[in-house]
Design an enzyme around this catalytic site. Structure first.
Site, short mmCIF file in Angstrom:
data_model
loop_
_atom_site.label_atom_id
_atom_site.label_comp_id
_atom_site.label_asym_id
_atom_site.label_seq_id
_atom_site.Cartn_x
_atom_site.Cartn_y
_atom_site.Cartn_z
N HIS A 79 -33.38 23.53 -69.67
CA HIS A 79 -32.63 22.91 -70.77
C HIS A 79 -31.36 22.32 -70.21
O HIS A 79 -30.69 22.93 -69.37
CB HIS A 79 -32.29 23.97 -71.82
CG HIS A 79 -31.13 23.62 -72.68
ND1 HIS A 79 -29.91 24.25 -72.57
CD2 HIS A 79 -30.97 22.67 -73.64
CE1 HIS A 79 -29.07 23.73 -73.45
NE2 HIS A 79 -29.67 22.77 -74.11
N HIS A 127 -23.17 16.76 -70.77
CA HIS A 127 -23.48 17.79 -71.76
C HIS A 127 -22.40 17.66 -72.81
O HIS A 127 -21.26 18.07 -72.62
CB HIS A 127 -23.48 19.18 -71.14
CG HIS A 127 -24.01 20.21 -72.08
ND1 HIS A 127 -24.18 21.53 -71.73
CD2 HIS A 127 -24.44 20.13 -73.38
CE1 HIS A 127 -24.68 22.21 -72.76
NE2 HIS A 127 -24.84 21.38 -73.77
#
Length: 332
Positions: A79, A127
């Protein structure tokens, strides 16, 4: 999937001191594989299933038959695959991996979750707001080098637009296409869930961005913080992406439920089971390790019993080679 959207980015950036500008490019060090890997024939070990010990982790897909649907393979993944940078350091809010893309692939990872910020008509890996000192060219270089040296393997790559676009003159899709056009033979952009034999040596696109043309497995109707299905004419998916974790036992129950469903499925549906997530702590600041430190040992215990079967794609935070190998063994 874990998201740094403005809902909690606002909390994070008011609760933590603002950091200096991070948009300075840093290429990932890509190192070639052993020379003997380069001589691996595309036809080795494809007639019947081999043992994992005979093919090795770097070439583990060579032990599976060509006519195996990727929906019937247990695939370890990561992930937010490029998120190795924390700001501020040790805060537990942005970093999700300890291994580089190259190291992940060498460890047996075959699903990558790539988050691209569209900036200056190119892609920077982010992110949320946090630039990861990595660009899409770096990711592709690592993938292409790996596939050069391991032509029996495939990489399923989820591509998603992340954070805010800046200084762009074209769409996200157009910039994505510009990357593909440099190496079109490296990609499978078909809309169906393919058999392994047709995508060896290639990247299979799982598309999480809008597009004007058919392109990859369409996962644009992604639901938020839940378990959901996507039913396209060419591909059906079921995804567990409960990422805002109030209770780790609840998260584990959702993971386990989808594992059991994937193992029993006979419809050809592609299962994607995110073991990742974050737990909101004081002031709502997210803590990623609070979830992974609890869930990853449970995964290890589960797969140490070598339960043979197809469990789908498993994107994991802070994966290591030991856990990846345990998942891979379920295919043999």
């Amino acid at each position: 999937m874990f998201k740094f959207n403005m809902r909690y980015l606002t909390i994070l950036f008011f609760g933590i001191a603002t950091t200096s500008t991070m948009l300075s490019s840093c290429s990932e060090n890509v190192i070639g594989m052993d020379s003997e890997d380069k001589n691996l024939s595309l036809h080795d070990n494809k007639i019947s299933k081999a043992s994992l010990a005979s093919v090795g982790i770097g070439n583990w897909m060579s032990g599976l038959e060509d006519n195996t649907s990727i929906s019937k393979i247990s695939i370890p993944g990561t992930h937010d695959s490029g998120a190795m940078r924390e700001v501020p350091s040790n805060s537990g809010t942005a970093k999700t991996q300890n291994l580089t893309i190259r190291e992940q692939l060498n460890a047996g990872i075959r699903f990558l979750d790539i988050r691209c910020r569209h900036i200056d008509n190119s892609f920077a890996i982010h992110h949320g707001a946090i630039y990861q000192n990595l660009n899409f060219d770096d990711v592709l270089s690592a993938c292409y080098t790996f596939l050069d040296n391991h032509p029996t393997e495939t990489i399923v790559m989820s591509v998603k637009e992340e954070y805010n676009a800046s200084n762009t003159t074209r769409t996200f899709e157009q910039t994505f296409d510009s990357y593909i056009q440099k190496n079109p033979s490296r990609w499978d952009l078909g809309v169906n869930i393919p058999n392994l034999g047709s995508i060896r040596g290639k990247i299979k696109l799982l598309r999480r961005f809008s597009a004007g043309t058919s392109k990859g497995i369409d996962a644009t109707s992604w639901a938020d913080n839940t378990t959901f299905e996507i039913n396209n004419p060419a591909a059906s998916l079921k995804v567990q992406d409960y990422y805002q974790v109030g209770n780790n036992d609840d998260k584990w129950s959702k993971i386990s439920a989808l594992y059991n469903e994937a193992k029993a499925d006979t419809s050809g549906k592609l299962y994607i089971n995110f073991t990742s997530g974050y737990k909101p702590l004081i002031f709502g600041i997210p803590s990623i390790p609070t979830v992974s430190n609890n869930i990853n040992p449970k995964l290890k215990t589960l797969f140490q019993s070598s339960p043979q079967g197809s469990y789908g794609i498993m994107p994991i935070d802070f994966v290591n080679a030991e856990l990846a190998e345990l998942i891979i063994k379920t295919n043999f």
